[in-house]
Scaffold this motif. Structure first.
Motif, PDB file in Angstrom:
ATOM      1  N   ASP A 123       0.821  -1.214   0.000  1.00  0.00           N
ATOM      2  CA  ASP A 123       0.000   0.000   0.000  1.00  0.00           C
ATOM      3  C   ASP A 123       0.854   1.264   0.000  1.00  0.00           C
ATOM      4  O   ASP A 123       0.591   2.190   0.767  1.00  0.00           O
ATOM      5  CB  ASP A 123      -0.946   0.016   1.218  1.00  0.00           C
ATOM      6  N   GLY A 124       1.892   1.263  -0.813  1.00  0.00           N
ATOM      7  CA  GLY A 124       2.742   2.439  -0.935  1.00  0.00           C
ATOM      8  C   GLY A 124       3.735   2.637   0.198  1.00  0.00           C
ATOM      9  O   GLY A 124       4.466   3.608   0.237  1.00  0.00           O
ATOM     10  N   GLU A 125       3.746   1.706   1.134  1.00  0.00           N
ATOM     11  CA  GLU A 125       4.703   1.802   2.246  1.00  0.00           C
ATOM     12  C   GLU A 125       5.812   0.774   2.102  1.00  0.00           C
ATOM     13  O   GLU A 125       5.555  -0.365   1.734  1.00  0.00           O
ATOM     14  CB  GLU A 125       3.986   1.537   3.582  1.00  0.00           C
ATOM     15  N   GLU A 126       7.032   1.187   2.423  1.00  0.00           N
ATOM     16  CA  GLU A 126       8.157   0.258   2.419  1.00  0.00           C
ATOM     17  C   GLU A 126       8.146  -0.554   3.703  1.00  0.00           C
ATOM     18  O   GLU A 126       8.076   0.002   4.794  1.00  0.00           O
ATOM     19  CB  GLU A 126       9.483   1.024   2.331  1.00  0.00           C
ATOM     20  N   VAL A 127       8.175  -1.859   3.560  1.00  0.00           N
ATOM     21  CA  VAL A 127       8.194  -2.726   4.735  1.00  0.00           C
ATOM     22  C   VAL A 127       9.425  -3.626   4.656  1.00  0.00           C
ATOM     23  O   VAL A 127       9.670  -4.267   3.640  1.00  0.00           O
ATOM     24  CB  VAL A 127       6.926  -3.615   4.799  1.00  0.00           C
ATOM     25  N   ARG A 128      10.210  -3.622   5.728  1.00  0.00           N
ATOM     26  CA  ARG A 128      11.371  -4.506   5.786  1.00  0.00           C
ATOM     27  C   ARG A 128      11.016  -5.710   6.644  1.00  0.00           C
ATOM     28  O   ARG A 128      10.719  -5.580   7.825  1.00  0.00           O
ATOM     29  CB  ARG A 128      12.563  -3.754   6.388  1.00  0.00           C
ATOM     30  N   LEU A 129      10.983  -6.873   6.002  1.00  0.00           N
ATOM     31  CA  LEU A 129      10.629  -8.098   6.722  1.00  0.00           C
ATOM     32  C   LEU A 129      11.900  -8.817   7.149  1.00  0.00           C
ATOM     33  O   LEU A 129      12.769  -9.087   6.322  1.00  0.00           O
ATOM     34  CB  LEU A 129       9.820  -9.014   5.793  1.00  0.00           C
ATOM     35  N   MET A 130      11.997  -9.104   8.424  1.00  0.00           N
ATOM     36  CA  MET A 130      13.133  -9.874   8.932  1.00  0.00           C
ATOM     37  C   MET A 130      12.622 -11.261   9.288  1.00  0.00           C
ATOM     38  O   MET A 130      11.835 -11.419  10.227  1.00  0.00           O
ATOM     39  CB  MET A 130      13.723  -9.187  10.162  1.00  0.00           C
ATOM     40  N   LEU A 131      13.040 -12.248   8.517  1.00  0.00           N
ATOM     41  CA  LEU A 131      12.533 -13.608   8.693  1.00  0.00           C
ATOM     42  C   LEU A 131      13.517 -14.405   9.527  1.00  0.00           C
ATOM     43  O   LEU A 131      14.626 -14.707   9.080  1.00  0.00           O
ATOM     44  CB  LEU A 131      12.328 -14.282   7.335  1.00  0.00           C
ATOM     45  N   TRP A 132      13.080 -14.741  10.724  1.00  0.00           N
ATOM     46  CA  TRP A 132      13.955 -15.425  11.677  1.00  0.00           C
ATOM     47  C   TRP A 132      13.883 -16.935  11.497  1.00  0.00           C
ATOM     48  O   TRP A 132      12.803 -17.524  11.474  1.00  0.00           O
ATOM     49  CB  TRP A 132      13.555 -15.034  13.097  1.00  0.00           C
ATOM     50  N   ASP A 133      15.059 -17.533  11.369  1.00  0.00           N
ATOM     51  CA  ASP A 133      15.140 -18.985  11.213  1.00  0.00           C
ATOM     52  C   ASP A 133      15.644 -19.603  12.511  1.00  0.00           C
ATOM     53  O   ASP A 133      16.312 -18.945  13.309  1.00  0.00           O
ATOM     54  CB  ASP A 133      16.104 -19.340  10.079  1.00  0.00           C
ATOM     55  N   THR A 134      15.283 -20.856  12.712  1.00  0.00           N
ATOM     56  CA  THR A 134      15.852 -21.605  13.836  1.00  0.00           C
ATOM     57  C   THR A 134      17.035 -22.391  13.282  1.00  0.00           C
ATOM     58  O   THR A 134      17.157 -22.560  12.075  1.00  0.00           O
ATOM     59  CB  THR A 134      14.848 -22.611  14.406  1.00  0.00           C
ATOM     60  N   ALA A 135      17.876 -22.884  14.170  1.00  0.00           N
ATOM     61  CA  ALA A 135      18.985 -23.729  13.718  1.00  0.00           C
ATOM     62  C   ALA A 135      18.654 -25.188  14.000  1.00  0.00           C
ATOM     63  O   ALA A 135      19.514 -25.995  14.309  1.00  0.00           O
ATOM     64  CB  ALA A 135      20.284 -23.307  14.394  1.00  0.00           C
ATOM     65  N   GLY A 136      17.384 -25.519  13.892  1.00  0.00           N
ATOM     66  CA  GLY A 136      16.962 -26.907  14.097  1.00  0.00           C
ATOM     67  C   GLY A 136      16.533 -27.207  15.527  1.00  0.00           C
ATOM     68  O   GLY A 136      16.197 -28.341  15.843  1.00  0.00           O
ATOM     69  N   GLN A 137      16.517 -26.175  16.397  1.00  0.00           N
ATOM     70  CA  GLN A 137      16.152 -26.412  17.813  1.00  0.00           C
ATOM     71  C   GLN A 137      14.717 -26.901  17.974  1.00  0.00           C
ATOM     72  O   GLN A 137      14.380 -27.499  18.984  1.00  0.00           O
ATOM     73  CB  GLN A 137      16.294 -25.137  18.652  1.00  0.00           C
ATOM     74  N   GLU A 138      13.870 -26.619  16.962  1.00  0.00           N
ATOM     75  CA  GLU A 138      12.473 -27.026  17.069  1.00  0.00           C
ATOM     76  C   GLU A 138      12.336 -28.537  17.218  1.00  0.00           C
ATOM     77  O   GLU A 138      11.379 -29.026  17.809  1.00  0.00           O
ATOM     78  CB  GLU A 138      11.658 -26.519  15.875  1.00  0.00           C
ATOM     79  N   GLU A 139      13.301 -29.274  16.676  1.00  0.00           N
ATOM     80  CA  GLU A 139      13.218 -30.731  16.755  1.00  0.00           C
ATOM     81  C   GLU A 139      13.424 -31.239  18.178  1.00  0.00           C
ATOM     82  O   GLU A 139      13.063 -32.354  18.504  1.00  0.00           O
ATOM     83  CB  GLU A 139      14.228 -31.372  15.792  1.00  0.00           C
ATOM     84  N   PHE A 140      14.027 -30.403  19.020  1.00  0.00           N
ATOM     85  CA  PHE A 140      14.238 -30.779  20.425  1.00  0.00           C
ATOM     86  C   PHE A 140      13.364 -29.943  21.338  1.00  0.00           C
ATOM     87  O   PHE A 140      13.572 -29.904  22.543  1.00  0.00           O
ATOM     88  CB  PHE A 140      15.711 -30.619  20.795  1.00  0.00           C
ATOM     89  N   ASP A 141      12.392 -29.246  20.765  1.00  0.00           N
ATOM     90  CA  ASP A 141      11.521 -28.370  21.518  1.00  0.00           C
ATOM     91  C   ASP A 141      12.339 -27.384  22.346  1.00  0.00           C
ATOM     92  O   ASP A 141      12.054 -27.136  23.511  1.00  0.00           O
ATOM     93  CB  ASP A 141      10.598 -29.206  22.423  1.00  0.00           C
ATOM     94  N   ALA A 142      13.386 -26.862  21.753  1.00  0.00           N
ATOM     95  CA  ALA A 142      14.334 -26.028  22.499  1.00  0.00           C
ATOM     96  C   ALA A 142      14.543 -24.650  21.868  1.00  0.00           C
ATOM     97  O   ALA A 142      15.633 -24.099  21.888  1.00  0.00           O
ATOM     98  CB  ALA A 142      15.667 -26.759  22.619  1.00  0.00           C
ATOM     99  N   ILE A 143      13.484 -24.108  21.308  1.00  0.00           N
ATOM    100  CA  ILE A 143      13.590 -22.761  20.751  1.00  0.00           C
ATOM    101  C   ILE A 143      13.705 -21.757  21.909  1.00  0.00           C
ATOM    102  O   ILE A 143      12.953 -21.819  22.870  1.00  0.00           O
ATOM    103  CB  ILE A 143      12.376 -22.439  19.861  1.00  0.00           C
TER     104      ILE A 143
END
Ligand code: GDP
Ligand code: MG
Length: 168
Positions: free
Chosen positions: A50-70
């Motif tokens: 909508d005419g506005e500049e938006v900077r999206l920062m997409l955060w990744d995990t380093a695989g901690q989700e597999e150990f429920d350790a985010i």
């Protein structure tokens, strides 16, 4: 001019395509055996909404989700969320509800899109469309079906989230 920056967290079970989605959206690439650790906290991409500049920062995990350790640091200050499961992984679908609660616990209610990834693997589907719709409705979120591999609908996910955040 004011620039909007949004921290977006991507959650879901290991193997659903979270890291691939970030790489696809921010770098325009897809690799089959993508390294689990990308060595940085996030990748970013700037879009116009909508005419506005938006900077999206997409955060990744380093695989901690597999150990429920985010860690809490991962969630801190997140303004939007992608909750992903895989078309070919029943467990990842079943886990969606608890991922939603985890994010709510850490971040409160933030704009969230449920993503059913790997729709290119239709012949291996273990989640039917009605179930996916019901889940999205139960969680009060929009459902989008993507293929990171074929680059289907990936940009829509982030456009939708950015628009939702701007509207708040
Ligand atoms: P993460 O653990 O959620 O970060 O998942 P990854 O991004 O590491 O992806 C796990 C595997 O799924 C990798 O081999 C990817 O290449 C593959 N993958 C990711 N997205 C897709 C997709 O849309 N279609 C197909 N066929 N494979 C995908
Ligand atoms: Mg990953």
């Amino acid at each position: 001019e004011l620039e909007v920056a949004l921290k977006v967290v991507i959650v879901g079970n290991g193997g659903v395509g979270k890291s691939s989605m970030i790489q696809r959206y921010c770098k325009g690439i897809f690799t089959k055996d993508y390294k689990k650790t990308i060595g940085v906290d996030f990748l970013e991409r700037q879009i116009e909404v909508d005419g506005e500049e938006v900077r999206l920062m997409l955060w990744d995990t380093a695989g901690q989700e597999e150990f429920d350790a985010i860690t809490k640091a991962y969630y801190r200050g997140a303004q939007a969320c992608v909750l992903a499961f895989s078309t070919t992984d029943r467990d990842s679908f079943e886990a969606a509800h608890s991922w939603k609660l985890k994010v709510e616990n850490e971040c409160g209610e933030i704009p969230t899109v449920i993503v059913q990834n790997k729709i290119d693997l239709v012949d291996q589907t273990v989640v039917n469309p009605e179930e996916a719709e019901l889940l999205a409705r139960a969680l009060g979120c929009r459902l989008l079906r993507t293929s990171v591999k074929e680059d289907i609908n990936v940009a829509s996910v982030f456009r939708h989230l950015a628009a939702r955040c701007l509207a708040e």
